[in-house]
Design a protein around this motif. Sequence first.
Motif, mmCIF file in Angstrom:
data_model
loop_
_atom_site.group_PDB
_atom_site.id
_atom_site.type_symbol
_atom_site.label_atom_id
_atom_site.label_comp_id
_atom_site.label_asym_id
_atom_site.label_seq_id
_atom_site.Cartn_x
_atom_site.Cartn_y
_atom_site.Cartn_z
ATOM 1 N N ALA A 120 18.399 67.122 36.936
ATOM 2 C CA ALA A 120 19.866 67.196 36.906
ATOM 3 C C ALA A 120 20.401 67.758 38.218
ATOM 4 C CB ALA A 120 20.323 68.055 35.734
ATOM 5 N N ARG A 121 19.707 68.736 38.778
ATOM 6 C CA ARG A 121 20.133 69.290 40.078
ATOM 7 C C ARG A 121 20.039 68.229 41.172
ATOM 8 N NH1 ARG A 121 21.165 74.596 39.888
ATOM 9 N NH2 ARG A 121 20.114 75.860 38.308
ATOM 10 N N ASP A 122 18.956 67.453 41.152
ATOM 11 C CA ASP A 122 18.804 66.378 42.143
ATOM 12 C C ASP A 122 19.915 65.347 41.991
ATOM 13 O OD1 ASP A 122 16.552 67.621 43.131
ATOM 14 O OD2 ASP A 122 15.130 66.296 42.091
ATOM 15 N N ALA A 123 20.213 64.975 40.747
ATOM 16 C CA ALA A 123 21.286 63.999 40.502
ATOM 17 C C ALA A 123 22.628 64.560 40.971
ATOM 18 C CB ALA A 123 21.349 63.647 39.025
ATOM 19 N N LEU A 124 22.867 65.842 40.721
ATOM 20 C CA LEU A 124 24.122 66.474 41.143
ATOM 21 C C LEU A 124 24.210 66.509 42.667
ATOM 22 C CD1 LEU A 124 26.730 67.899 40.337
ATOM 23 C CD2 LEU A 124 25.435 70.038 40.206
ATOM 24 N N THR A 125 23.116 66.814 43.317
ATOM 25 C CA THR A 125 23.097 66.816 44.787
ATOM 26 C C THR A 125 23.431 65.423 45.325
ATOM 27 O OG1 THR A 125 21.474 68.607 44.841
ATOM 28 C CG2 THR A 125 21.667 67.252 46.821
ATOM 29 N N GLY A 126 22.827 64.403 44.721
ATOM 30 C CA GLY A 126 23.116 63.025 45.137
ATOM 31 C C GLY A 126 24.570 62.654 44.906
#
Length: 136
Positions: free
Chosen positions: A89-95
């Motif tokens: 979820a953090r990676d998706a939010l960063t993207g």
Amino acid sequence: MTAWAHSLIRISNYEVETLQKRLAEITARRASAEMRVAVLDAEVEIEREQARGDADAAMLLQAYLNGWKMRRSAALTEVQTLDLEEEGARDALTGAFEELKKFEHVAETTRLNAVIAAGRRESAAYDELGLRRRAG
């Protein structure tokens, strides 16, 4: 700002907000799972303390410990799963933030190009006016 840029920014903001809510929900679930592990650890200490003073409790302690190990293992597995889910979820939010910033940058560049073009047109109009006055 053009309508298409405004729409893309609005959609990107919505995606960022959705991912932030999802991340908060995952974090809350992980905290709850970690709390369950802590409660299980505290409960086993209470049972061990009771087993020291009570012969009947001491006889049942091994069965309790077997069940405790299974419940604790399940809770730790859930914590690990939620850690991975939180990382995703953090990676998706960063993207999503990166995409939002790209759209904002494109919109700002478009706006600045429009301002520059308007300045050029105004300068050309003044130049033409000056040439007409000089010629006339």
